[in-house]
Design a protein around this motif. Structure first.
Motif, PDB file in Angstrom:
ATOM      1  N   ARG A 130      53.224   4.661 109.204  1.00  0.00           N
ATOM      2  CA  ARG A 130      54.505   4.762 109.228  1.00  0.00           C
ATOM      3  C   ARG A 130      54.433   6.410 109.603  1.00  0.00           C
ATOM      4  NH1 ARG A 130      59.275   3.499 105.930  1.00  0.00           N
ATOM      5  NH2 ARG A 130      59.684   5.337 107.096  1.00  0.00           N
ATOM      6  N   GLN A 131      53.944   7.318 108.412  1.00  0.00           N
ATOM      7  CA  GLN A 131      53.799   8.953 108.574  1.00  0.00           C
ATOM      8  C   GLN A 131      52.236   9.502 107.229  1.00  0.00           C
ATOM      9  OE1 GLN A 131      57.646   9.123 105.995  1.00  0.00           O
ATOM     10  NE2 GLN A 131      58.539  10.661 107.513  1.00  0.00           N
ATOM     11  N   ALA A 132      52.039  10.383 107.986  1.00  0.00           N
ATOM     12  CA  ALA A 132      50.984  10.728 107.341  1.00  0.00           C
ATOM     13  C   ALA A 132      50.289  12.370 107.038  1.00  0.00           C
ATOM     14  CB  ALA A 132      50.005   9.750 107.512  1.00  0.00           C
TER      15      ALA A 132
ATOM     16  N   PRO B 111      56.318   6.304  99.303  1.00  0.00           N
ATOM     17  CA  PRO B 111      57.583   5.385  99.666  1.00  0.00           C
ATOM     18  C   PRO B 111      57.827   6.580 101.138  1.00  0.00           C
ATOM     19  CG  PRO B 111      58.242   6.128  97.607  1.00  0.00           C
ATOM     20  CD  PRO B 111      56.256   6.473  98.232  1.00  0.00           C
ATOM     21  N   ALA B 112      58.080   7.895 101.111  1.00  0.00           N
ATOM     22  CA  ALA B 112      58.470   8.707 101.893  1.00  0.00           C
ATOM     23  C   ALA B 112      58.103  10.296 101.726  1.00  0.00           C
ATOM     24  CB  ALA B 112      59.526   8.712 101.691  1.00  0.00           C
ATOM     25  N   LEU B 113      57.624  10.746 102.693  1.00  0.00           N
ATOM     26  CA  LEU B 113      56.729  11.837 101.981  1.00  0.00           C
ATOM     27  C   LEU B 113      58.111  13.187 102.038  1.00  0.00           C
ATOM     28  CD1 LEU B 113      54.189  12.301 105.693  1.00  0.00           C
ATOM     29  CD2 LEU B 113      54.495  11.492 103.465  1.00  0.00           C
ATOM     30  N   PRO B 114      58.241  13.499 101.193  1.00  0.00           N
ATOM     31  CA  PRO B 114      59.195  14.636 100.395  1.00  0.00           C
ATOM     32  C   PRO B 114      58.929  15.508 101.786  1.00  0.00           C
ATOM     33  CG  PRO B 114      56.824  14.893  99.235  1.00  0.00           C
ATOM     34  CD  PRO B 114      56.672  14.110 100.987  1.00  0.00           C
TER      35      PRO B 114
ATOM     36  N   LEU C  61      45.183   9.201 111.674  1.00  0.00           N
ATOM     37  CA  LEU C  61      46.294   8.084 110.432  1.00  0.00           C
ATOM     38  C   LEU C  61      47.272   7.879 110.489  1.00  0.00           C
ATOM     39  CD1 LEU C  61      44.926   9.709 106.451  1.00  0.00           C
ATOM     40  CD2 LEU C  61      45.032   7.975 107.213  1.00  0.00           C
ATOM     41  N   ARG C  62      47.781   8.769 111.629  1.00  0.00           N
ATOM     42  CA  ARG C  62      49.314   8.077 112.142  1.00  0.00           C
ATOM     43  C   ARG C  62      49.434   7.528 113.336  1.00  0.00           C
ATOM     44  NH1 ARG C  62      50.053  13.797 112.052  1.00  0.00           N
ATOM     45  NH2 ARG C  62      51.044  15.090 110.409  1.00  0.00           N
ATOM     46  N   ALA C  63      48.073   7.320 114.009  1.00  0.00           N
ATOM     47  CA  ALA C  63      47.828   5.685 115.254  1.00  0.00           C
ATOM     48  C   ALA C  63      47.442   5.288 114.505  1.00  0.00           C
ATOM     49  CB  ALA C  63      46.771   6.791 115.774  1.00  0.00           C
ATOM     50  N   HIS C  64      46.762   4.938 113.625  1.00  0.00           N
ATOM     51  CA  HIS C  64      46.612   3.882 112.815  1.00  0.00           C
ATOM     52  C   HIS C  64      48.035   2.397 112.856  1.00  0.00           C
ATOM     53  CE1 HIS C  64      45.338   0.321 110.123  1.00  0.00           C
ATOM     54  NE2 HIS C  64      44.928   1.303 109.697  1.00  0.00           N
ATOM     55  N   ARG C  65      47.841   1.236 113.082  1.00  0.00           N
ATOM     56  CA  ARG C  65      49.179   1.324 113.156  1.00  0.00           C
ATOM     57  C   ARG C  65      49.518   0.543 112.129  1.00  0.00           C
ATOM     58  NH1 ARG C  65      44.271  -2.795 113.195  1.00  0.00           N
ATOM     59  NH2 ARG C  65      44.031  -3.934 111.471  1.00  0.00           N
TER      60      ARG C  65
END
Length: 213
Positions: A9-11, A68-71, A2-6
């Motif tokens: 940003r984060q996964a 919106p962001a990873l904890p 998933l991180r490689a998908h354009r």
């Protein structure tokens, strides 16, 4: 992957309980302005082609959740315990379309039983968004074979993961036989993956023998 998908940003991918089993859940932070960042975007469908190009079906998450962001922990690692619990039922009751014929009703009952859903399964609900995965799909096709005599390929469940699509395929099969509703088969749930594979192979061999006569 998933991180490689354009659009990502984060996964992070974790396991979460679903119907007495563990399912993969992906949490992603989409890139601003991407298709994945649109409100109401079906993230599983958005990322499935990308994931299926490199991963086997059983490693594809059953649900993708946008954040919106990873904890993070004080040491800047992903705080997995702080991730929100997955909400498996993505379709509201108002939007859910109820089964319109006996075959849809039986297939919906089978899937609801396998996933132990809180409410009914709609005919247009994405079965993997509800928490299905490759093992659930295997058990589903075993029940279809037991109920209707139809050897539904597992890949067909992934290609058309709604009750409406699968009911059309089952009803159109030459081996389809109308049967009484039998959505609960606890004896099939108790079978191992190897036993299920053997059952499916036997159903396919029986169908081939009938076609050869």
């Amino acid at each position: 992957m998933l991180r490689a998908h354009r659009d990502v940003r984060q996964a992070v991918v974790v396991t979460a309980p679903r119907a007495d089993e563990l399912a993969l859940v992906a949490y992603v932070v989409p890139r601003r302005g991407s298709a994945a960042a649109r409100p109401g975007a079906d993230l599983l469908e958005e990322f499935r082609p990308h994931l299926r190009g490199a991963l086997p079906d059983y490693m594809i998450p059953a649900l993708v959740v946008a954040l919106p962001a990873l904890p993070l922990t004080p040491t800047a690692k992903v705080d997995r315990a702080a991730l929100p619990a997955p909400q498996w039922s993505a379709v509201s009751a108002a939007d859910r379309v109820q089964p319109r014929n006996p075959v849809e009703a039986t297939l919906a009952g089978i899937w609801s039983d396998l996933l132990d859903t809180d409410g009914p399964v709609g005919v247009h609900d994405n079965l993997f968004t509800l928490g299905g995965h490759s093992l659930t799909a295997t058990r589903f096709v075993a029940r279809v074979a037991d109920t209707y005599g139809v050897n539904l390929p597992v890949h067909q469940v992934f290609a058309g993961p709604t009750i409406a699509e699968l009911a059309e395929v089952v009803s159109a099969d030459p081996d389809f036989k109308l049967a009484a509703d039998s959505s609960r088969h606890p004896e099939l749930d108790a079978l191992s993956d190897e036993d299920l594979d053997e059952l499916l192979r036997a159903a396919l061999a029986q169908r081939n023998r009938r076609r050869a006569t």
